[in-house]
Design an enzyme around this catalytic site. Structure first.
Site: not given
Length: 465
Positions: A42, A45, A147, A186, A188, A271, A311, A444
């Site tokens: 995982g 994340c 990855a 930012g 995070i 970042g 990423d 609704h």
């Protein structure tokens, strides 16, 4: 003795891009090996990012609700003053992570993907050596999917360690800090800073830009700014952080004045950067695009049969982008004609209130006279008022082409608007026009009615405003 493996597909990294690619490869009958470099199945994340942070944010929201009920009460509800045992909260969060880890492991096993835990180092583009607990393993493959994800950026004058923490450590504290300083305004930093403020910490935010969330337009960030000021969060905008010692963080204010901020913990969230170091990328001969691995619309690198997802490939650095890329690559390797060419990749800030952005925003179309923009306030939506989500300045905004009414972008700010993000992305991906949204009978009472009304307003005939 070194074990040697040969496989059709070798995937490096078990995050959302890597494990999804692995599952899809297995479903397509491709012999696949997945190397998990240490974050756990995982990746960031699931283990130290999206999922655990939302769990902590949820717990903080519940704590705040009980705190509001103490004293004079809220909505006719009264309660005693709440207390938080953050260790128990973190243990609950860790239980969620373990459950999801086990789920990913089961899915990979079902897809017949071989998982190897260890750190991989490439000798060339198709061969790597993995240091495992049982000794080294050399793996060669016909196809390689990179990855490796990303990692928090560390400031040289605020190295991680001790009371200077990244988002990873912020999700595993054993007690709520009395004074928390967040360096970086930012998403995070704000998500975690707001959560800890709800839990009772005194929070200060230091941001170099003149406003929070500088990548979003001011209309979207104003409700978040209002929450911060209303809840006593100390804001230092246009300021620069310095060193930390003896419980004090040195900063330079916007006016150039030195200031010392008391801090039990300093959370640095300036970042993230792609994880390109330490696993032999330099030996693979792939082209780069700045700090990222360069890929085309098939997620192919410059080296034949070497692919990259997530990423590592650039902005937006979002889990759902990596997952989608992983599926595309698996299907290409299996012989399908696929491209990664999304109309939009929606983004969500789980701040208070939440922010959603999909497609083009006002900053992207500034100066153009061929765009219709319409805003509908959540204050005019019954469901929003009924769940206390209509008083914070929230809204849904649509942007569309004047000539053909094609949707160009949709944004929202408000409580619970994250759940609207998929509807926004779906309409954009399908090439919807304003009349398409207006023609859908929205249920609704729901917050989604604001999307309907905003589209009606863009057409000149909103009903409830």
């Amino acid at each position: 003795m070194t074990q040697t493996l040969k496989t059709k597909v070798l995937i490096i990294g078990a995050g959302t891009g890597g494990y999804v690619a692995g599952i899809r490869c297995g479903q397509l009958g491709l012999d696949t090996v997945l190397v998990d470099g240490g974050d756990g199945l995982g990746g960031t994340c699931l283990n130290v990012g999206c999922i655990p942070s939302k769990a902590i944010i949820h717990a903080a929201g519940k704590f705040e609700t009980v705190a509001k009920a103490a004293g004079d009460g809220t909505l006719g509800i009264t309660a005693s003053s709440p207390a938080i045992d953050l260790g128990q909260t973190v243990a609950w969060k860790d239980g969620i992570v373990r459950k999801l880890n086990a789920g990913v492991a089961a899915l990979l096993k079902k897809a017949k993907v071989k998982v190897i835990k260890g750190w991989a180092t490439f000798e060339d583009a198709k061969t790597c050596r993995v240091e495992t607990a049982d000794g080294p393993v050399t793996i060669s493959a016909e196809h390689v999917i990179l990855a490796t994800g990303s990692e928090p950026v560390e400031l040289p004058f605020l190295p991680f360690g001790g009371d200077v923490i990244s988002s990873t450590e912020a999700l595993s504290l054993d007690a709520v800090p009395n004074r928390l300083v967040v360096v970086g305004g930012g998403y995070i930093g704000l998500e975690l800073g707001i959560a800890y403020r709800k839990l009772g910490a005194r929070v200060a935010i230091v941001e170099m830009a003149d406003r929070i969330l500088p990548l979003y337009d001011k209309a979207l960030t104003d409700p978040v700014m209002k929450w911060l000021t209303d809840h006593g969060v100390e804001l230092h905008l246009g300021a620069r952080a310095g060193g930390f010692g003896d419980g004090k963080l040195s900063i330079t204010t916007k006016d150039g004045e030195p200031l010392q901020l008391d801090a039990d913990k300093v959370l640095v969230t300036v970042g993230r950067r792609p994880r390109t170091q330490g696993w032999g990328l330099e030996n693979m001969g792939v082209a780069m695009a700045g700090p990222f691995v360069k890929v085309d619309d098939r997620c192919a690198t410059s080296m034949r049969n070497v692919w990259a997802v997530g990423d590592l490939t650039g902005e937006p650095m979002l889990a759902h982008k990596g997952s989608a890329q992983g599926e595309v690559v698996a299907e290409i390797i299996a012989g399908h004609d696929k491209r990664f060419d999304p109309v939009t990749i929606a983004a969500v800030c789980f701040t208070e209130p939440e922010i959603v952005s999909a497609g083009l925003g006002p900053l992207d179309v500034a100066g153009r006279d061929d765009v219709i923009t319409a805003v509908f306030p959540l204050a005019a939506i019954g469901r929003a008022l009924a769940i206390e989500a209509g008083e914070d300045g929230g809204f849904v905004r649509v942007l569309a082409s004047k000539s053909d009414h094609r949707l160009l972008g949709v944004q929202a700010v408000g409580q619970h608007v994250a759940e609207l993000s998929n509807s926004f992305a779906q309409m954009l991906e399908m090439g919807a026009v304003l009349e398409d949204v207006a023609g859908v009978i929205h249920v609704h009472p729901t917050l989604g009615e604001a999307f309907h009304e905003a589209s009606l307003r863009a057409l000149g005939h909103a009903i409830h405003i």
